[in-house]
Design an enzyme around this catalytic site. Structure first.
Site, PDB file in Angstrom:
ATOM      1  N   PRO A 206      -7.096 -86.778  40.815  1.00  0.00           N
ATOM      2  CA  PRO A 206      -6.009 -87.430  40.074  1.00  0.00           C
ATOM      3  C   PRO A 206      -5.576 -88.716  40.764  1.00  0.00           C
ATOM      4  O   PRO A 206      -5.867 -88.936  41.951  1.00  0.00           O
ATOM      5  CB  PRO A 206      -4.889 -86.387  40.118  1.00  0.00           C
ATOM      6  CG  PRO A 206      -5.146 -85.617  41.373  1.00  0.00           C
ATOM      7  CD  PRO A 206      -6.648 -85.562  41.519  1.00  0.00           C
ATOM      8  N   ARG A 234      -9.607 -91.933  36.955  1.00  0.00           N
ATOM      9  CA  ARG A 234      -8.557 -92.907  36.684  1.00  0.00           C
ATOM     10  C   ARG A 234      -8.937 -94.234  37.325  1.00  0.00           C
ATOM     11  O   ARG A 234      -9.440 -94.274  38.455  1.00  0.00           O
ATOM     12  CB  ARG A 234      -7.187 -92.431  37.224  1.00  0.00           C
ATOM     13  CG  ARG A 234      -6.543 -91.333  36.406  1.00  0.00           C
ATOM     14  CD  ARG A 234      -6.105 -91.855  35.049  1.00  0.00           C
ATOM     15  NE  ARG A 234      -5.452 -90.837  34.229  1.00  0.00           N
ATOM     16  CZ  ARG A 234      -6.068 -90.085  33.327  1.00  0.00           C
ATOM     17  NH1 ARG A 234      -7.376 -90.209  33.160  1.00  0.00           N
ATOM     18  NH2 ARG A 234      -5.402 -89.209  32.605  1.00  0.00           N
ATOM     19  N   ASP A 258     -15.917 -95.308  33.609  1.00  0.00           N
ATOM     20  CA  ASP A 258     -15.415 -94.988  32.274  1.00  0.00           C
ATOM     21  C   ASP A 258     -13.928 -95.295  32.189  1.00  0.00           C
ATOM     22  O   ASP A 258     -13.326 -95.164  31.129  1.00  0.00           O
ATOM     23  CB  ASP A 258     -15.671 -93.506  31.967  1.00  0.00           C
ATOM     24  CG  ASP A 258     -15.280 -93.116  30.549  1.00  0.00           C
ATOM     25  OD1 ASP A 258     -15.822 -93.733  29.605  1.00  0.00           O
ATOM     26  OD2 ASP A 258     -14.433 -92.209  30.384  1.00  0.00           O
ATOM     27  N   GLU A 263      -7.040-101.083  31.977  1.00  0.00           N
ATOM     28  CA  GLU A 263      -7.677-100.740  30.706  1.00  0.00           C
ATOM     29  C   GLU A 263      -6.730-100.708  29.516  1.00  0.00           C
ATOM     30  O   GLU A 263      -7.177-100.817  28.373  1.00  0.00           O
ATOM     31  CB  GLU A 263      -8.376 -99.378  30.810  1.00  0.00           C
ATOM     32  CG  GLU A 263      -7.443 -98.190  30.919  1.00  0.00           C
ATOM     33  CD  GLU A 263      -8.221 -96.868  30.937  1.00  0.00           C
ATOM     34  OE1 GLU A 263      -7.954 -96.044  30.065  1.00  0.00           O
ATOM     35  OE2 GLU A 263      -9.081 -96.679  31.810  1.00  0.00           O
ATOM     36  N   HIS A 295     -13.494 -95.336  28.372  1.00  0.00           N
ATOM     37  CA  HIS A 295     -12.711 -94.105  28.465  1.00  0.00           C
ATOM     38  C   HIS A 295     -13.138 -93.097  27.386  1.00  0.00           C
ATOM     39  O   HIS A 295     -12.320 -92.554  26.654  1.00  0.00           O
ATOM     40  CB  HIS A 295     -11.208 -94.414  28.334  1.00  0.00           C
ATOM     41  CG  HIS A 295     -10.354 -93.422  29.074  1.00  0.00           C
ATOM     42  ND1 HIS A 295      -9.373 -93.794  29.946  1.00  0.00           N
ATOM     43  CD2 HIS A 295     -10.344 -92.064  29.075  1.00  0.00           C
ATOM     44  CE1 HIS A 295      -8.776 -92.718  30.448  1.00  0.00           C
ATOM     45  NE2 HIS A 295      -9.365 -91.661  29.929  1.00  0.00           N
TER      46      HIS A 295
END
Length: 332
Positions: A206, A234, A258, A263, A295
């Site tokens: 995370p 993330r 990703d 973003e 994403h």
């Protein structure tokens, strides 16, 4: 209960409307991001359903509280975009969905590894142009390579098992070791050892203060030359400028992301007719050994179904009781 959705797309409406047949909530969908500028859209809502790039800072939460919003449902695993202390102070209950199809994200991470390694995206375009030459398409065997997994929660565990199936040596780092992984021969080690030994590093942790820019100038120096870095977690885990320098120095051999730190201004939108002003993402995409996806790692039918069902079930139990047991939801 009335639930207002932000950052919603047609596929969100499809899966949530289907899941809502069991609950009969009133669902209101908006495709805009949640932030101070759109609070006027919320009208007599009991709950707000937000996604990864919605901003739930103290200012927004206070405004939501004044509008009598009682619940925040994050239809994602991460919760770095919400001020939990402010929510607690205001008496707003928060839930998220940490256990939706971890295999979806893990499989996408492996797909990125295979694509970067075997250059299938380049081969596809070549063959369509009737170019059947193999020059420039050479890859390497994953068998007996060392793959480092940072973070062994649900997604990290799923990824480690997939990588193990290729016959790779798997190193893992987490503050809490998973006995199930140790039982199948996966080695836990220090972060420094993982950096030094891994041919491929995949991020599954995370985004918190301790992991912000975990991949930075100093950590890259500790890695093997030609290392492959994969991030499906993330964007803030990576210092993008440091990674660009690592690519330019030929220290990083491959990069697959990703997620991206900025973003929210780009992903989930069609910008094909737009001049993108983010020079950093443009520089990243200019490298032939960089693969960017927008994403989409979570984006499977199974995952969307689980996200919708778990989110609405959490809100149902919020409404009916203060405490409940739901293994797929985390109440904050």
């Amino acid at each position: 209960m009335k639930v207002t959705f932000f950052s919603s797309k047609p596929y969100d409406k499809e899966f949530f409307d289907k899941a809502n047949k069991k609950f009969n909530f009133e669902l209101d969908y908006f495709d805009t991001h949640l932030g101070p500028h759109v609070l006027n859209l919320i009208d007599h809502s009991d709950a707000v359903c937000a996604f990864v790039n919605d901003k739930l800072n103290a200012e927004v939460l206070e405004a939501l509280s004044k509008k009598s919003v009682k619940y925040i449902a994050l239809r994602c695993a991460g919760f770095n975009n919400i001020d939990l202390e402010a929510a607690k102070h205001l008496g707003i209950r928060v839930c998220r969905v940490p256990a939706y199809s971890p295999e979806a994200v893990a499989e996408h991470a492996m797909a990125m590894i295979l694509t970067l390694n075997r250059k299938t995206h380049k081969a596809y375009n070549r063959v369509r142009e009737q170019n059947f030459a193999l020059n420039g398409l050479m890859g390497f065997n994953l068998y007996q390579k060392t793959i480092g997994v940072i973070g062994t929660g649900n997604i990290g565990v799923a990824f480690a098992k997939i990588a193990k199936g290729f016959g790779a040596r798997i190193l893992a780092f987490d503050i809490a070791e998973n006995q199930q992984l140790k039982d199948i021969g996966i080695e836990y080690c220090s972060l420094e050892h993982l950096f030094a030994e891994s041919d491929i590093i995949s991020l599954h942790c995370p985004l918190i203060e301790a992991t912000h820019h975990l991949i930075n100038k100093d950590s890259i120096r500790k890695m093997k030359k030609n290392v492959m870095i994969i991030n499906t977690s993330r964007g803030g885990l990576i210092d993008t400028k440091a990674v660009i320098q690592g690519l330019k120095d030929h220290h990083i051999g491959y990069l697959g992301i990703d997620v991206y730190e900025q973003e929210e201004k780009l992903f989930f939108r069609d910008l094909s007719q737009t001049i993108i002003e983010d020079d950093t993402i443009q520089r990243l995409m200019s490298f032939p050994n960089v693969l960017v996806t927008a994403h989409q790692a979570f984006f499977t039918a199974e995952a969307l179904e689980q996200i919708a069902n778990t989110t609405l079930e959490s809100l149902y139990h919020f409404e009916k009781s203060n405490d409940f047991e739901n293994p797929n939801a985390v109440l904050i």
